[in-house]
Design a protein around this motif. Sequence first.
Motif, mmCIF file in Angstrom:
data_model
loop_
_atom_site.group_PDB
_atom_site.id
_atom_site.type_symbol
_atom_site.label_atom_id
_atom_site.label_comp_id
_atom_site.label_asym_id
_atom_site.label_seq_id
_atom_site.Cartn_x
_atom_site.Cartn_y
_atom_site.Cartn_z
ATOM 1 N N ALA A 57 9.105 54.581 16.903
ATOM 2 C CA ALA A 57 10.010 54.586 18.054
ATOM 3 C C ALA A 57 10.498 56.005 18.361
ATOM 4 C CB ALA A 57 11.198 53.659 17.802
ATOM 5 N N ALA A 58 10.568 56.839 17.318
ATOM 6 C CA ALA A 58 11.009 58.220 17.496
ATOM 7 C C ALA A 58 9.881 59.129 17.985
ATOM 8 C CB ALA A 58 11.589 58.753 16.193
ATOM 9 N N GLY A 59 8.669 58.579 18.100
ATOM 10 C CA GLY A 59 7.574 59.365 18.653
ATOM 11 C C GLY A 59 6.470 59.758 17.690
ATOM 12 N N THR A 60 6.571 59.352 16.431
ATOM 13 C CA THR A 60 5.511 59.654 15.474
ATOM 14 C C THR A 60 4.236 58.928 15.898
ATOM 15 O OG1 THR A 60 7.139 59.855 13.695
ATOM 16 C CG2 THR A 60 4.847 59.549 13.031
ATOM 17 N N LYS A 61 3.116 59.610 15.811
ATOM 18 C CA LYS A 61 1.827 59.010 16.164
ATOM 19 C C LYS A 61 1.412 58.026 15.075
ATOM 20 C CE LYS A 61 1.174 61.501 19.842
ATOM 21 N NZ LYS A 61 1.423 60.909 21.118
ATOM 22 N N ILE A 62 0.772 56.941 15.463
ATOM 23 C CA ILE A 62 0.374 55.896 14.526
ATOM 24 C C ILE A 62 -0.641 56.398 13.509
ATOM 25 C CG2 ILE A 62 -1.512 54.876 15.843
ATOM 26 C CD1 ILE A 62 -0.050 52.108 14.970
ATOM 27 N N ALA A 63 -1.399 57.430 13.858
ATOM 28 C CA ALA A 63 -2.403 57.982 12.941
ATOM 29 C C ALA A 63 -1.772 58.450 11.626
ATOM 30 C CB ALA A 63 -3.147 59.126 13.610
ATOM 31 N N LYS A 64 -0.498 58.791 11.658
ATOM 32 C CA LYS A 64 0.201 59.233 10.442
ATOM 33 C C LYS A 64 0.292 58.105 9.407
ATOM 34 C CE LYS A 64 4.502 61.152 8.739
ATOM 35 N NZ LYS A 64 5.577 60.343 8.252
ATOM 36 N N PHE A 65 0.194 56.859 9.845
ATOM 37 C CA PHE A 65 0.385 55.719 8.960
ATOM 38 C C PHE A 65 -0.921 55.083 8.479
ATOM 39 C CE2 PHE A 65 4.129 56.115 11.642
ATOM 40 C CZ PHE A 65 5.086 56.294 10.666
ATOM 41 N N LEU A 66 -2.055 55.643 8.899
ATOM 42 C CA LEU A 66 -3.327 55.103 8.441
ATOM 43 C C LEU A 66 -3.445 55.301 6.935
ATOM 44 C CD1 LEU A 66 -5.685 56.360 11.292
ATOM 45 C CD2 LEU A 66 -4.485 54.180 11.096
ATOM 46 N N ILE A 67 -4.097 54.367 6.276
ATOM 47 C CA ILE A 67 -4.192 54.417 4.817
ATOM 48 C C ILE A 67 -5.581 54.889 4.400
ATOM 49 C CG2 ILE A 67 -2.464 52.618 4.468
ATOM 50 C CD1 ILE A 67 -4.872 50.736 3.902
ATOM 51 N N PRO A 68 -5.699 55.445 3.185
ATOM 52 C CA PRO A 68 -7.014 55.867 2.693
ATOM 53 C C PRO A 68 -7.975 54.680 2.668
ATOM 54 C CG PRO A 68 -5.270 56.705 1.275
ATOM 55 C CD PRO A 68 -4.630 55.753 2.242
ATOM 56 N N GLY A 69 -9.197 54.935 3.103
ATOM 57 C CA GLY A 69 -10.203 53.887 3.126
ATOM 58 C C GLY A 69 -10.395 53.269 4.498
ATOM 59 N N MET A 70 -9.423 53.457 5.390
ATOM 60 C CA MET A 70 -9.566 52.934 6.746
ATOM 61 C C MET A 70 -10.596 53.759 7.505
ATOM 62 S SD MET A 70 -5.711 51.990 8.057
ATOM 63 C CE MET A 70 -6.231 51.351 9.639
ATOM 64 N N ASP A 71 -11.271 53.138 8.440
ATOM 65 C CA ASP A 71 -12.174 53.841 9.339
ATOM 66 C C ASP A 71 -11.302 54.455 10.437
ATOM 67 O OD1 ASP A 71 -14.033 54.697 11.172
ATOM 68 O OD2 ASP A 71 -15.276 52.898 11.027
#
Length: 112
Positions: A57-71
């Motif tokens: 909500a504060a503007g952080t991009k969702i890519a920051k939350f991707l986990i190791p192993g994800m495509d």
Amino acid sequence: TSSHIRVGILNNPSSKINEDNTAIARGILTAFLTQNSSNLKSFLSKLSKEETAKSLAAGTKIAKFLIPGMDDDTFEKKYNTLGLDLIKTHQMFCQEVLKLLPGQMAVMSNGR
């Protein structure tokens, strides 16, 4: 999906749908469409945390939350092209067919 259970998500937002307030919903839908079940489970656990919602909500991009192993590439391409129409369709289904009020939650079950 597994031999024991299948899980799906329908979005029924209570507010007007826009890019800013659908980051988590679009992230969940994108993960369902692009990731294997073990990565999906870990990613959904991370997305469901309150601090993640506040950060997005504060503007952080969702890519920051991707986990190791994800495509990552596949996820980001789908996330960036997933329109709001899918969420609007979910909302219409929830309210027109299931007769839910905006924002109302429900659990549906359909056994094999």
